[in-house]
Design an enzyme around this catalytic site. Structure first.
Site, short mmCIF file in Angstrom:
data_model
loop_
_atom_site.label_atom_id
_atom_site.label_comp_id
_atom_site.label_asym_id
_atom_site.label_seq_id
_atom_site.Cartn_x
_atom_site.Cartn_y
_atom_site.Cartn_z
N ASP A 1 45.36 -2.69 -99.49
CA ASP A 1 44.36 -2.86 -100.54
C ASP A 1 43.92 -1.49 -101.08
O ASP A 1 42.73 -1.20 -101.19
CB ASP A 1 43.15 -3.63 -100.02
CG ASP A 1 42.29 -4.21 -101.15
OD1 ASP A 1 42.82 -4.37 -102.27
OD2 ASP A 1 41.11 -4.48 -100.93
N LYS B 1 28.31 -7.34 -97.03
CA LYS B 1 27.53 -6.35 -97.77
C LYS B 1 27.53 -5.02 -97.03
O LYS B 1 27.66 -4.95 -95.82
CB LYS B 1 26.10 -6.85 -97.96
CG LYS B 1 26.00 -8.10 -98.83
CD LYS B 1 24.56 -8.56 -98.96
CE LYS B 1 24.48 -9.82 -99.83
NZ LYS B 1 23.08 -10.31 -99.94
N VAL B 2 27.37 -3.94 -97.82
CA VAL B 2 27.32 -2.58 -97.26
C VAL B 2 25.95 -1.99 -97.58
O VAL B 2 25.48 -2.07 -98.72
CB VAL B 2 28.43 -1.70 -97.85
CG1 VAL B 2 28.43 -0.32 -97.19
CG2 VAL B 2 29.79 -2.36 -97.70
N LYS C 1 28.35 -1.81 -92.63
CA LYS C 1 29.02 -2.99 -93.17
C LYS C 1 28.64 -4.18 -92.31
O LYS C 1 28.95 -4.23 -91.11
CB LYS C 1 30.54 -2.79 -93.18
CG LYS C 1 31.01 -1.68 -94.09
CD LYS C 1 32.51 -1.52 -94.07
CE LYS C 1 33.18 -2.66 -94.78
NZ LYS C 1 34.64 -2.42 -94.93
N ILE D 1 24.36 -0.86 -101.03
CA ILE D 1 25.12 0.03 -101.91
C ILE D 1 26.47 -0.54 -102.30
O ILE D 1 27.20 0.07 -103.07
CB ILE D 1 25.34 1.40 -101.23
CG1 ILE D 1 26.03 1.23 -99.87
CG2 ILE D 1 24.03 2.15 -101.08
CD1 ILE D 1 26.40 2.54 -99.18
N GLY D 2 26.80 -1.72 -101.79
CA GLY D 2 28.08 -2.29 -102.16
C GLY D 2 28.31 -3.64 -101.50
O GLY D 2 27.48 -4.11 -100.70
N ARG D 3 29.44 -4.23 -101.86
CA ARG D 3 29.80 -5.52 -101.26
C ARG D 3 31.31 -5.68 -101.34
O ARG D 3 31.93 -5.36 -102.34
CB ARG D 3 29.12 -6.67 -102.01
CG ARG D 3 29.43 -8.04 -101.41
CD ARG D 3 28.55 -9.11 -101.98
NE ARG D 3 28.69 -10.35 -101.26
CZ ARG D 3 27.82 -11.34 -101.30
NH1 ARG D 3 26.72 -11.22 -102.02
NH2 ARG D 3 28.02 -12.45 -100.62
N GLY E 1 34.97 -7.90 -99.28
CA GLY E 1 35.39 -9.17 -98.69
C GLY E 1 34.80 -9.38 -97.31
O GLY E 1 34.61 -10.52 -96.86
N TYR E 2 34.48 -8.28 -96.60
CA TYR E 2 33.93 -8.38 -95.24
C TYR E 2 32.46 -8.77 -95.30
O TYR E 2 31.97 -9.53 -94.46
CB TYR E 2 34.10 -7.02 -94.56
CG TYR E 2 33.64 -6.96 -93.12
CD1 TYR E 2 34.48 -7.37 -92.08
CD2 TYR E 2 32.37 -6.47 -92.78
CE1 TYR E 2 34.07 -7.29 -90.76
CE2 TYR E 2 31.96 -6.39 -91.47
CZ TYR E 2 32.80 -6.80 -90.46
OH TYR E 2 32.40 -6.73 -89.15
#
Length: 780
Positions: free
Chosen positions: A575, A464-465, A479, A457-459, A461-462
């Site tokens: 951030d 992929k989510v 995460k 569902i996302g990505r 700097g740490y």
């Protein structure tokens, strides 16, 4: 395709070029007519066809409907007919349709607030100057000379607040003006030219005589970004200019002497007449694009060439270092490749650019990608002997290195195996963290369908989510750290322990973690309504009402206030942006992603410091300029970022769009009395005076948060109190026409938003309020 000898009609087929941004065919021998189909090019920003011969042709009215048009230049094309209505080109910076045979009056429809240059001179226009020319906040040049204009001249600068470098030239020479009393005393930033008008016949009046002198319109003189800068007491002999070294103005350490890389660019179609007001923002754009500090860049000089084109000579300096004062070869090639591949993305008003030169002088003069050939007179036998000796030495050295590498890898694998066995045998953390759960890898693989792309569902700097469904029915966000983000076990658990202590209704909660088989994962509560960024872009959703936007702003501010004042130790987020503000099923905001957060440390005597010195991290457009320049991170750095988010909530604009800066855009609109022109229309229109007052105060708060000087920004506590007051100002009962119940089933967005578009604070607990304006209930 400009500056050629192309003849004939412009082919209609060009209108199918869907990705073309800049269409330049000026200075050719084109004839025929102007195709109205060019207005159908969906990405078109610049249309420049100067110095061709479209005899008897009118400018198609459709050219006034190009949605992304930034510049329209049709100078000296033998065009006839009226001036087109360009009020439907909301981004227009530059209009030049001078030296044609245009007739009629100048349209009274309003130009874009971005407009810098209006060139209508050398035509056959009549009537008066429209009053809507006054109040244009960026206007630099209005050229109307050599027409048949008459009537009263509006005070073009009436609603302007000029900065020190801003100028306005109003050229009205050779028209029919006889009454000019309104423009007899222009401010020092304004130049008015009236020579050749009937009013100049009575030149005995001093003020009129001053404006009726014979002169030409000034062209901006050459300049630089550091004309008034000095190097103070730095000794000139310590920094040899002859070897291409110079002092770096504004460096963290005074008298830092370094070797710059010289770069010459030329803007082929700039959409302004005066570059000085744009120099700082241009330097910021270049520095941000390159990922360097502002002090590493200076504009050595700039000058206008025919066209008009703008030549810019800049210097890039290496970052300050005790050990080195020049670029290494890798960084040098990176910068050169960046410009040579046209990767620089700046404000639309700058248009396309061309490379004039790269200056590799001093320590860079021998930089090359090829090896020089030998010119020595050594004998063939000697060369063979040296070559064989070198080969033998290389083989021996390689053998020793290979043995050492193999030995080291075996040892590393042994340590990794022991570490893995220890983790598998003892997955418990080395500290007490009762509020978070330790998940095993098999659980999370099952929950995310083995981390399938469909679950992603996302990505960030740490890493992929993923969306995960745990055995008990709980939906979570997982995460998963990528290889480059993995930490040591102690550091990983220290971060988990810190995050586990953060408990606030406006912060995303950490539920668990996984540290097995070389994996590091964090498990968070799942936010079904996505991020504020998704909501603002209205992806498959109804737009947000003003009440809902204010509630999201207030909740976000409360979450940040908790980090600054109640977290132990206090935390600077570093951030803050809409994609890091998530929305739960009731559209309550929760601040997320503390991956680059910074703890506010204590000094040697146990007193909390007011800043942290650290490398600049964050997202371009949201980073505090003071932090960017000084590397001093403070709570006011978060205030700046949150101010940018507030401006996005109010306007729907992105912080940087093709180099256009949201702070600059909003400030100029507000200074020109046109604040409502930048407000996001999707939040609905309201007649209530409370609504307008609320929006005005919210905008003022956002602008204060974005001030350059951190000392002038409000504290987070003040921000929360002001937002509480604004939320209480909204009309009661509040019913937003822009948020309706829907059958789309978007994670309960529509239903929950309409049900809570206005809420009293009766359901909030006392630790969620800070001002005392709202009655408190029982503590959480």
């Amino acid at each position: 395709m400009n500056n050629n000898s192309i003849t004939g009609q412009i082919p209609l087929e060009y209108s199918s070029l869907s990705d073309v941004l800049h269409f330049l065919m000026d200075n050719n021998k084109l004839t025929g007519y102007l195709p109205r189909e060019l207005s159908q090019m969906p990405s078109l920003k610049i249309l420049q066809l100067d110095n061709n011969n479209f005899a008897g042709t009118e400018i198609p009215s459709s050219y006034g409907n190009i949605p992304n048009l930034v510049k329209l230049s049709l100078r000296n094309c033998n065009l006839e007919g009226p001036v087109p209505d360009l009020s439907k080109s909301p981004l227009l910076y530059y209009l030049d349709i001078s030296s044609n045979k245009l007739t009629g009056e100048i349209p009274k429809n309003r130009f874009s607030g971005n407009i810098t240059t209006i060139n209508l001179h050398n035509n056959m226009l009549n009537g008066s100057i429209p009053s809507n020319f006054s109040g244009l906040p960026r206007l630099q040049r209005l050229s109307l000379q050599n027409n048949n204009l008459s009537g009263e001249i509006p005070v073009i600068w009436e609603k302007r607040n000029f900065s020190a470098e801003a100028k306005l030239i109003l050229d009205l020479r050779h028209n029919l003006f006889s009454n000019v009393s309104s423009v007899l005393n222009p401010p020092s930033n304004v130049t008015v030219k009236l020579y050749g008008n009937p009013v100049c016949a009575r030149g005995n009046e001093r003020n009129i005589a001053d404006l009726c002198g014979v002169s030409t319109v000034e062209v901006e003189s050459p300049g630089s970004s550091s004309e008034n800068s000095t190097t103070g007491e730095c000794k000139r002999q310590s920094c040899p200019i002859s070897e291409n070294y110079d002092y770096v103005i504004g460096s963290p350490v005074p008298c830092f002497c370094a070797a710059p890389l010289g770069i010459g660019l030329r803007l082929r179609s700039p959409s302004f007449s005066d570059f000085r007001p744009y120099t700082v923002s241009y330097m910021l754009d270049v520095a941000s694009n390159l990922g360097i500090n502002m002090y590493q860049l200076s504009i050595d000089s700039f000058s206008w060439h025919s066209g008009p084109r703008l030549a810019i000579n800049m210097k890039l300096f290496p970052e300050y270092s005790d050990l080195n004062s020049k670029f290494n070869t890798t960084e040098l090639h990176r910068i050169v490749d960046f410009f040579a591949t046209f990767s620089l993305v700046t404000d639309d008003s700058l248009g396309p650019y061309e490379i004039m030169y790269f200056s590799l002088l001093g320590p860079y003069r021998d930089v090359t990608l090829s090896f020089p050939s030998s010119n020595s007179g050594m004998s063939k036998g000697a060369k063979v002997g040296i070559a064989l000796g070198a080969i033998a030495f290389f083989i021996a050295l390689s053998s020793v290195s290979l043995v050492l590498i193999i030995k080291r890898r075996k040892q590393k694998r042994k340590f990794q195996k022991v570490d893995m066995e220890q983790r598998e045998a003892n997955p418990k953390p080395p500290m007490n963290m009762e509020s978070v759960k330790g998940y095993n890898l098999a659980e999370l693989e099952s929950a995310t369908s083995s981390f399938s792309d469909l679950s992603q569902i996302g990505r960030g700097g740490y890493g992929k989510v993923y969306r995960g469904h745990l055995a008990g029915g709980l939906i979570v966000a997982v995460k998963r750290a990528e290889q480059g983000s993995l930490q040591g076990q102690k550091e990983f658990y220290t971060e988990i322990e810190l995050l586990s202590r953060l408990h606030h209704r406006n912060l995303v909660s950490l539920l668990g973690y996984c540290d097995q088989k070389g994996e590091q994962m964090l498990v968070y509560e799942f936010m079904p309504n996505g991020s504020l960024q998704d909501a603002l872009s209205a992806r498959l959703r109804e737009p947000l009402s003003l009440a809902l936007r204010l509630r999201i702003a207030l909740g976000s501010a409360r979450g940040i206030l908790y980090l600054h004042t109640e977290a132990d130790p206090p935390i600077i987020h570093r951030d803050i942006k809409p994609s890091n503000i998530l929305l739960d099923k009731k559209m309550n905001p929760k601040v997320a992603d503390f991956g680059i957060s910074k703890l506010i440390a204590l000094d040697d005597v146990g007193v909390q410091r007011d800043h942290v010195t650290t490398l600049v991290k964050g997202t371009p457009g949201y980073v505090d300029p003071e932090y960017y320049l000084s590397h001093r991170l403070t709570e006011k750095s978060d205030v700046y970022s949150l101010g940018i988010v507030f401006l996005e909530i109010l306007t729907g604009m992105r912080p940087i769009s093709h180099g256009r800066n949201i702070v600059r855009e909003v400030k100029e609109a507000c200074e020109a009395g046109m604040m409502l022109s930048v407000i996001d229309g999707s939040m609905g229109e309201y007649s209530e005076s409370e609504w307008e007052e609320c929006v005005k105060r919210f905008m003022e708060l956002a602008i204060r948060c974005c001030r350059d000087d951190p000392e002038e920004r409000p504290r987070m506590l003040e921000i929360v109190r002001e937002l509480e007051n604004l939320y209480g100002m909204l009309p009661k009962p509040y019913s937003s026409p822009s948020v309706q119940s829907s059958a789309s089933g978007m994670s309960g967005f529509a239903a929950s938003a309409s049900a809570s578009s206005y809420n009293t604070f009766s359901h909030l607990s006392s630790n969620q309020l800070v001002s005392g304006v709202i009655p408190s209930i029982a503590p959480r």
